[in-house]
Write a protein that holds these residues in place. Structure first.
Motif, PDB file in Angstrom:
ATOM      1  N   ALA A 199      69.711 -78.112 -20.663  1.00 14.66           N
ATOM      2  CA  ALA A 199      70.285 -79.290 -19.340  1.00 14.66           C
ATOM      3  C   ALA A 199      70.044 -79.773 -19.360  1.00 14.66           C
ATOM      4  O   ALA A 199      70.742 -81.191 -19.522  1.00 14.66           O
ATOM      5  CB  ALA A 199      70.751 -77.598 -18.203  1.00 14.66           C
ATOM      6  N   ASN A 205      68.400 -72.407 -22.021  1.00 19.12           N
ATOM      7  CA  ASN A 205      69.413 -73.109 -21.159  1.00 19.12           C
ATOM      8  C   ASN A 205      69.213 -74.683 -20.003  1.00 19.12           C
ATOM      9  O   ASN A 205      69.864 -75.127 -20.205  1.00 19.12           O
ATOM     10  CB  ASN A 205      70.588 -71.949 -20.174  1.00 19.12           C
ATOM     11  CG  ASN A 205      71.246 -71.583 -21.437  1.00 19.12           C
ATOM     12  OD1 ASN A 205      70.999 -71.808 -22.120  1.00 19.12           O
ATOM     13  ND2 ASN A 205      71.909 -70.372 -21.232  1.00 19.12           N
ATOM     14  N   THR A 206      68.353 -73.838 -19.095  1.00 18.80           N
ATOM     15  CA  THR A 206      67.590 -74.747 -18.519  1.00 18.80           C
ATOM     16  C   THR A 206      67.553 -75.964 -19.246  1.00 18.80           C
ATOM     17  O   THR A 206      67.546 -78.178 -18.789  1.00 18.80           O
ATOM     18  CB  THR A 206      66.425 -74.323 -17.537  1.00 18.80           C
ATOM     19  OG1 THR A 206      66.868 -73.389 -16.856  1.00 18.80           O
ATOM     20  CG2 THR A 206      66.241 -75.485 -16.107  1.00 18.80           C
ATOM     21  N   SER A 223      74.757 -78.959 -16.234  1.00 17.49           N
ATOM     22  CA  SER A 223      74.063 -77.998 -15.223  1.00 17.49           C
ATOM     23  C   SER A 223      73.795 -77.460 -16.524  1.00 17.49           C
ATOM     24  O   SER A 223      74.748 -77.151 -17.763  1.00 17.49           O
ATOM     25  CB  SER A 223      75.209 -77.390 -14.743  1.00 17.49           C
ATOM     26  OG  SER A 223      76.268 -77.047 -14.797  1.00 17.49           O
ATOM     27  N   ALA A 224      73.416 -76.029 -16.434  1.00 19.36           N
ATOM     28  CA  ALA A 224      72.355 -74.864 -17.014  1.00 19.36           C
ATOM     29  C   ALA A 224      74.379 -74.019 -17.023  1.00 19.36           C
ATOM     30  O   ALA A 224      73.830 -73.211 -18.379  1.00 19.36           O
ATOM     31  CB  ALA A 224      71.385 -73.818 -15.747  1.00 19.36           C
ATOM     32  N   VAL A 249      75.798 -75.684 -19.957  1.00 17.65           N
ATOM     33  CA  VAL A 249      75.394 -74.573 -21.489  1.00 17.65           C
ATOM     34  C   VAL A 249      75.212 -73.373 -21.856  1.00 17.65           C
ATOM     35  O   VAL A 249      75.503 -73.384 -22.349  1.00 17.65           O
ATOM     36  CB  VAL A 249      73.544 -75.554 -20.895  1.00 17.65           C
ATOM     37  CG1 VAL A 249      72.828 -74.970 -22.638  1.00 17.65           C
ATOM     38  CG2 VAL A 249      73.233 -76.703 -21.084  1.00 17.65           C
TER      39      VAL A 249
END
Length: 114
Positions: free
Chosen positions: A68, A64-65, A74-75, A78
């Motif tokens: 993003a 996710n990071t 932003s995470a 996501v």
């Protein structure tokens, strides 16, 4: 196996998925008994463009990071897109979402490196 990135496990996951589908022991959500149903194709039309984009990057093994950072989101955003795609497609979890992405052609497996 601890400390291994999801992307490193993707070739193994795809091989296992193909093997399990061939045995008839693994079916994606909505798959028929004849094994020819493509789950998520109709439901995938309900996905937004951003949900498809996030799903494709998740299917490539990105976190996710990482997603993003690529999409400048932003995470948490996501995570929301992943969750909504999972709900719309009837997937149990992120792994099943990845299987659906490959089965529906959203993501194509890269040929193995020589």
């Amino acid at each position: 196996m601890f400390g291994t990135r999801c992307g490193d496990l993707l070739p193994w996951l795809l091989s296992f998925t193909e093997w399990a589908v061939g045995l008839g022991t693994l079916k994606a959500p909505g798959a028929s008994d004849d094994g020819f149903s493509m789950p998520g194709i109709e439901s995938q039309k309900e996905l937004t463009g951003r949900e498809r984009e996030v799903m494709g990057l998740a299917a490539e093994g990105r976190s996710n990071t990482e997603i993003a950072e690529i999409l400048t989101l932003s995470a948490l955003t996501v995570r929301t897109h992943i969750h909504r795609a999972t709900m719309k497609l009837g997937a149990r979890d992120r792994a099943q979402l990845v299987v659906i992405a490959y089965q529906t052609g959203l993501v194509q497996a890269a040929p193995p490196a020589p």
